[in-house]
Design an enzyme around this catalytic site. Structure first.
Site, PDB file in Angstrom:
ATOM      1  CE1 TYR A 146       3.231  -0.969  -3.629  1.00 67.17           C
ATOM      2  CE2 TYR A 146       1.344   0.484  -3.360  1.00 67.17           C
ATOM      3  CZ  TYR A 146       1.857  -0.775  -3.563  1.00 67.17           C
ATOM      4  OH  TYR A 146       1.013  -1.839  -3.724  1.00 67.17           O
TER       5      TYR A 146
ATOM      6  CG  ASP B 166      -2.766   5.363  -2.836  1.00 66.82           C
ATOM      7  OD1 ASP B 166      -1.904   4.513  -3.124  1.00 66.82           O
ATOM      8  OD2 ASP B 166      -3.612   5.192  -1.950  1.00 66.82           O
TER       9      ASP B 166
ATOM     10  CB  ILE C  22       2.857   3.252   4.301  1.00 67.27           C
ATOM     11  CG1 ILE C  22       3.849   3.828   5.300  1.00 67.27           C
ATOM     12  CG2 ILE C  22       2.632   1.771   4.516  1.00 67.27           C
ATOM     13  CD1 ILE C  22       3.318   3.810   6.720  1.00 67.27           C
TER      14      ILE C  22
ATOM     15  CG  HIS D 169      -2.142  -0.905   0.982  1.00 65.72           C
ATOM     16  ND1 HIS D 169      -3.125  -0.640   0.059  1.00 65.72           N
ATOM     17  CD2 HIS D 169      -2.486  -2.084   1.584  1.00 65.72           C
ATOM     18  CE1 HIS D 169      -4.037  -1.600   0.098  1.00 65.72           C
ATOM     19  NE2 HIS D 169      -3.679  -2.488   1.011  1.00 65.72           N
TER      20      HIS D 169
END
Length: 372
Positions: free
Chosen positions: A143, A168, A141, A139
């Protein structure tokens, strides 16, 4: 109402959660027709965040406003047949499956080309379609951690994850930029495209400047709280005020720093801007000054001083700010929800309120396309 810059473009969006749907919303805001295809259980975002009386997440409704939602079971033959019909008549396929998933469903690159040689296929994934981490879960954090987005962010004693999720949103923008470039090429050549966009690399793409400084051992190296732009400079920092709120000072240019120093009655600081980083002593002195007054007092004092000062505002204060209101991009709508329009003006106009998402079946969508 959307803009008409992408009028006539059709997008089929298989993505879920935030990155792909945000990319789809940007395309929709610019005028594309976006059909969001969800599995029988729906996008998991339907159940995340504040719920409306109908049981759906307000977040889900926000990020999918302006789109048409279609439920298809791509593991079943009838769902695959319907999906094939959609792909035959669309311009862009956006998806965020783990690499290889679309192939397992019977839609490998050759099948997609056979269905539509002009198709632009944007595959948005965590770590990309190749490489040792291609199948790893993650998720925002995660990436951000691998992409370099956390190493220099935060306080000296600990890193801090940004919110809203940076990877995102960055990957959504990267996807849209790549898709639009592919559309331009297709207009020239008739050739479709296969785009491999990863969340991690969307963050990594921002790291050339800090990484270069780190390798050279410069003051802007990846050391939290010691670089020019991450807390090591007294003239570019966040400061706590007497009422436990915060203000931002971004006086990088000497003229802005000089104006700040004069305004706060500290002319003796003007010659200290070039002190070596981290400017620990000067930071402490400026922090002590800001701690003597409330945020509102500093805002009043510095409102007309050209020194790159701005208070750190809460959401309700942002929405009420005269400049934000004048630009017209953020507004409170029924719910209550906050709708943020497309991030810019087109021909001097802000985007009007999006239409709510609507749910149709595949026959209704194909009929609309045929009549367009």
């Amino acid at each position: 109402m959307t803009f008409d810059l992408l009028a006539g473009l059709r997008v089929v969006d298989l993505s879920q959660w935030l990155p792909g749907p945000f990319a789809g919303q940007i395309l929709s805001d610019l005028g594309a027709q976006v059909v969001k295809v969800e599995p029988p259980a729906g996008d998991p975002l339907r159940r995340l965040g504040p719920r409306d009386p109908d049981g759906l997440s307000a977040w889900y409704k926000q990020i999918n406003a302006g789109k048409t939602v279609l439920c298809l079971d791509l593991k079943a033959r009838h769902g695959q047949d319907a999906f094939s019909e959609l792909l035959s008549g669309t311009d862009i396929l956006l998806e965020s499956y783990r690499p290889g998933t679309l192939e397992k469903l019977g839609f490998d690159a050759r099948r997609l080309t056979d269905l539509n040689r002009r198709l632009i296929h944007c595959a948005l994934s965590g770590y990309g379609q190749s490489g040792p981490l291609r199948l790893a879960g993650g998720h925002d954090i995660n990436y951000m951690a691998l992409g370099g987005g956390l190493a220099s962010s935060g306080l000296p004693q600990e890193s801090v994850a940004a919110y809203p999720p940076t990877a995102d949103h960055a990957s959504a923008l990267q996807s849209v930029v790549s898709i639009l470039a592919a559309v331009i090429r297709r207009e020239r050549t008739g050739q479709g495209a296969q785009l491999d966009i990863s969340l991690m690399e969307s963050v990594l793409a921002w790291q050339a400047l800090p990484f270069t400084s780190a390798l050279r051992g410069d003051a802007e190296a990846l050391v939290r709280g010691e670089g020019l732009l991450n807390g090591g400079a007294a003239f570019y920092r966040l400061y706590r005020t007497a009422d436990a709120r915060f203000v931002s000072l971004g006086a990088i240019e000497p003229k802005f720093w000089d104006a700040f120093c004069r305004a706060v009655g500290r002319d003796d600081w003007t010659g200290r801007q070039a002190e070596p980083l981290p400017q620990t002593e000067l930071i402490a002195e400026v922090a002590a000054l800001f701690a003597t007054r409330a945020q509102a007092d500093w805002s009043t004092l510095l409102a007309d001083i050209d020194c790159c000062f701005m208070p750190v505002l809460e959401p309700s204060e942002v929405l009420a700010h005269p400049h934000v209101r004048a630009r017209g991009l953020a507004r409170t709508v029924e719910g209550p929800n906050v709708e943020i329009a497309f991030g810019g003006l087109v021909d001097g106009q802000a985007q009007q309120s999006r239409t709510p998402l609507r749910e149709l079946d595949v026959d209704q969508i194909l009929t609309e396309w045929a009549e367009a």
